[in-house]
Design a protein around this motif. Structure first.
Motif, PDB file in Angstrom:
ATOM      1  N   VAL A  75       0.853  -1.188   0.000  1.00  0.00           N
ATOM      2  CA  VAL A  75       0.000   0.000   0.000  1.00  0.00           C
ATOM      3  C   VAL A  75       0.893   1.244   0.000  1.00  0.00           C
ATOM      4  CG1 VAL A  75      -1.759   1.264   1.277  1.00  0.00           C
ATOM      5  CG2 VAL A  75      -1.808  -1.240   1.231  1.00  0.00           C
ATOM      6  N   ASN A  76       0.509   2.237  -0.802  1.00  0.00           N
ATOM      7  CA  ASN A  76       1.300   3.462  -0.935  1.00  0.00           C
ATOM      8  C   ASN A  76       2.746   3.148  -1.312  1.00  0.00           C
ATOM      9  OD1 ASN A  76      -0.940   5.040  -0.099  1.00  0.00           O
ATOM     10  ND2 ASN A  76      -0.434   4.647   2.047  1.00  0.00           N
ATOM     11  N   SER A  77       2.891   2.220  -2.267  1.00  0.00           N
ATOM     12  CA  SER A  77       4.219   1.709  -2.623  1.00  0.00           C
ATOM     13  C   SER A  77       4.958   2.588  -3.607  1.00  0.00           C
ATOM     14  CB  SER A  77       4.070   0.316  -3.238  1.00  0.00           C
ATOM     15  OG  SER A  77       3.328   0.384  -4.448  1.00  0.00           O
ATOM     16  N   GLY A  78       4.262   3.551  -4.204  1.00  0.00           N
ATOM     17  CA  GLY A  78       4.912   4.381  -5.206  1.00  0.00           C
ATOM     18  C   GLY A  78       5.324   3.594  -6.431  1.00  0.00           C
ATOM     19  N   GLY A  79       4.555   2.552  -6.747  1.00  0.00           N
ATOM     20  CA  GLY A  79       4.852   1.755  -7.931  1.00  0.00           C
ATOM     21  C   GLY A  79       5.683   0.507  -7.662  1.00  0.00           C
ATOM     22  N   ARG A  80       6.126   0.301  -6.419  1.00  0.00           N
ATOM     23  CA  ARG A  80       6.930  -0.875  -6.098  1.00  0.00           C
ATOM     24  C   ARG A  80       6.058  -2.127  -6.072  1.00  0.00           C
ATOM     25  NH1 ARG A  80       8.794  -1.588  -1.460  1.00  0.00           N
ATOM     26  NH2 ARG A  80       7.570  -0.052  -0.335  1.00  0.00           N
ATOM     27  N   HIS A  81       6.564  -3.194  -6.606  1.00  0.00           N
ATOM     28  CA  HIS A  81       5.880  -4.486  -6.509  1.00  0.00           C
ATOM     29  C   HIS A  81       6.876  -5.583  -6.798  1.00  0.00           C
ATOM     30  CE1 HIS A  81       5.649  -4.651 -10.998  1.00  0.00           C
ATOM     31  NE2 HIS A  81       5.539  -3.337 -10.858  1.00  0.00           N
ATOM     32  N   VAL A  82       6.620  -6.775  -6.219  1.00  0.00           N
ATOM     33  CA  VAL A  82       7.475  -7.939  -6.441  1.00  0.00           C
ATOM     34  C   VAL A  82       6.570  -9.145  -6.629  1.00  0.00           C
ATOM     35  CG1 VAL A  82       7.719  -8.301  -3.941  1.00  0.00           C
ATOM     36  CG2 VAL A  82       9.332  -9.374  -5.504  1.00  0.00           C
ATOM     37  N   HIS A  83       7.016 -10.091  -7.433  1.00  0.00           N
ATOM     38  CA  HIS A  83       6.203 -11.249  -7.776  1.00  0.00           C
ATOM     39  C   HIS A  83       6.981 -12.519  -7.466  1.00  0.00           C
ATOM     40  CE1 HIS A  83       3.566  -8.343  -9.700  1.00  0.00           C
ATOM     41  NE2 HIS A  83       4.685  -7.779 -10.112  1.00  0.00           N
ATOM     42  N   PHE A  84       6.471 -13.297  -6.497  1.00  0.00           N
ATOM     43  CA  PHE A  84       7.148 -14.499  -6.029  1.00  0.00           C
ATOM     44  C   PHE A  84       6.684 -15.700  -6.843  1.00  0.00           C
ATOM     45  CE2 PHE A  84       6.269 -11.679  -2.378  1.00  0.00           C
ATOM     46  CZ  PHE A  84       7.565 -11.308  -2.062  1.00  0.00           C
ATOM     47  N   VAL A  85       7.631 -16.506  -7.310  1.00  0.00           N
ATOM     48  CA  VAL A  85       7.280 -17.685  -8.098  1.00  0.00           C
ATOM     49  C   VAL A  85       7.872 -18.945  -7.480  1.00  0.00           C
ATOM     50  CG1 VAL A  85       7.013 -16.437 -10.276  1.00  0.00           C
ATOM     51  CG2 VAL A  85       9.253 -17.354  -9.658  1.00  0.00           C
ATOM     52  N   ASP A  86       7.179 -20.045  -7.706  1.00  0.00           N
ATOM     53  CA  ASP A  86       7.644 -21.361  -7.257  1.00  0.00           C
ATOM     54  C   ASP A  86       7.109 -22.392  -8.239  1.00  0.00           C
ATOM     55  OD1 ASP A  86       8.775 -23.405  -5.833  1.00  0.00           O
ATOM     56  OD2 ASP A  86       7.479 -23.208  -4.068  1.00  0.00           O
ATOM     57  N   GLY A  87       7.818 -23.480  -8.387  1.00  0.00           N
ATOM     58  CA  GLY A  87       7.340 -24.548  -9.246  1.00  0.00           C
ATOM     59  C   GLY A  87       6.074 -25.166  -8.679  1.00  0.00           C
ATOM     60  N   ALA A  88       5.166 -25.571  -9.550  1.00  0.00           N
ATOM     61  CA  ALA A  88       3.919 -26.202  -9.105  1.00  0.00           C
ATOM     62  C   ALA A  88       4.199 -27.627  -8.620  1.00  0.00           C
ATOM     63  CB  ALA A  88       2.914 -26.224 -10.252  1.00  0.00           C
ATOM     64  N   ASP A  89       3.205 -28.189  -7.911  1.00  0.00           N
ATOM     65  CA  ASP A  89       3.262 -29.589  -7.463  1.00  0.00           C
ATOM     66  C   ASP A  89       4.432 -29.876  -6.525  1.00  0.00           C
ATOM     67  OD1 ASP A  89       1.068 -30.090  -9.164  1.00  0.00           O
ATOM     68  OD2 ASP A  89       2.405 -30.484 -10.849  1.00  0.00           O
ATOM     69  N   GLY A  90       4.851 -28.888  -5.743  1.00  0.00           N
ATOM     70  CA  GLY A  90       5.906 -29.153  -4.757  1.00  0.00           C
ATOM     71  C   GLY A  90       7.055 -28.170  -4.810  1.00  0.00           C
ATOM     72  N   GLY A  91       7.480 -27.808  -6.012  1.00  0.00           N
ATOM     73  CA  GLY A  91       8.481 -26.764  -6.192  1.00  0.00           C
ATOM     74  C   GLY A  91       9.690 -26.849  -5.288  1.00  0.00           C
ATOM     75  N   TYR A  92      10.023 -25.718  -4.667  1.00  0.00           N
ATOM     76  CA  TYR A  92      11.198 -25.644  -3.803  1.00  0.00           C
ATOM     77  C   TYR A  92      11.133 -26.642  -2.640  1.00  0.00           C
ATOM     78  CZ  TYR A  92      13.069 -21.315  -5.888  1.00  0.00           C
ATOM     79  OH  TYR A  92      13.621 -20.368  -6.722  1.00  0.00           O
TER      80      TYR A  92
END
Length: 300
Positions: free
Chosen positions: A269-286
């Motif tokens: 909230v009120n990030s000024g455009g900041r954002h991050v996107h977390f990814v992981d492999g499906a079906d168990g991943g990391y």
């Protein structure tokens, strides 16, 4: 700050159990305890894009602290226990609007690599060689990256949207969750409609190219963690290389293979455009890659 951190961890643990029946282990280990055992917590900042900087951790301290929390003989000292929950967990800015994302190629590989050498200079060389081999096998960064704009689709199933509603309204009544679900459902359809008529608004969804740029498919916290897109032959070639290094005593590794990955977004909230996107492999991943790595550690 310590008190607020404890409250946030415990509230998250409570919420996960109440809403999803998940048992989370949470704990806090003083840095002084880590240092006394000849480990360190070194922190660096890596600029990924104009709006996203990633934390890099070395020194073995995080790994050692995790072991203390998981070890039955020391876990009682450092694990946090739920007592009186006076505040709900705050997940403001956490968004999970995307469907599982298919690999641009044949597979998605969840990869963990941890150096086992003791000399710091040699350790850096181990990771350098591994990264060079990855790019030699899989190609340039754009080929390795598991997310491409064309494969990012909004999530429509009711079950997935209701999970988002529960995250947005933790510890709230069923009525509030249902109202939140309806709002999210309508918002999803509206965003999809804008996409169909080629109207993009950053207020609704981050631009897909920027989203890809801010994805944490590669990170380092006492070990290299990567989500890689490729085919079976490339993965087999990588595993063959890693196995040779493992047999030489240079590193341990773990892998897990899927055909898609999962993405969760954080837009403060009120990030000024900041954002991050977390990814992981499906079906168990990391998680399953870590299990694979642990089996190799036990053989050493």
């Amino acid at each position: 700050m310590l008190s607020e951190s404890k409250q946030a961890l415990l509230a998250t643990q409570y919420f996960a159990k109440q809403e999803f029946n998940l048992d989370l282990r949470v704990g806090i280990v003083p840095v002084s305890v880590v240092n006394q055992s000849n480990y360190q917590v070194k922190v660096a900042k890596l600029k990924i894009s104009e709006t996203y900087s990633q934390g890099i951790f070395t020194g073995g301290g995080l790994t050692y602290a995790t072991q203390l929390i998981k070890d039955p003989t020391t876990g009682e000292i450092y694990n946090l226990q739920i007592q009186n929950m006076s505040e709900a967990a705050n997940f403001s800015g956490l968004r999970c609007p995307w469907q599982d994302i298919l690999s641009p190629h044949e597979e998605v590989v969840s990869l963990l690599v941890m150096s086992t050498v003791s000399d710091w200079q040699e350790e850096k060389e181990v990771y350098k060689i591994v990264l060079e081999e990855i790019y030699e096998i899989f190609g340039a960064i754009e080929n390795v990256h598991p997310v491409i704009p064309e494969n990012i689709k909004l999530c429509f199933p009711n079950e997935s949207i209701y999970k988002m509603a529960k995250i947005k309204e933790p510890n709230s009544s069923n009525l509030k969750k249902m109202l939140r679900f309806i709002r999210l459902k309508l918002k999803t359809f509206y965003s999809a409609f804008l996409g169909l008529i080629k109207v993009n608004t950053l207020a609704e969804e981050a631009h897909k190219l920027e989203l890809v740029e801010n994805t944490d498919y590669k990170k380092f916290d006492d070990m290299l963690r990567m989500i890689i897109s490729g085919d079976r032959q490339q993965r087999e070639r990588l595993v063959k290389f890693l196995e040779k290094q493992y047999q030489k005593g240079k590193l341990v590794y773990g892998t897990h293979v899927s055909d898609r990955l999962l993405m969760t977004c954080l837009v403060p909230v009120n990030s000024g455009g900041r954002h991050v996107h977390f990814v992981d492999g499906a079906d168990g991943g990391y998680a399953l890659a870590a299990k694979d790595m642990k089996a190799r550690i036990n053989k050493m």
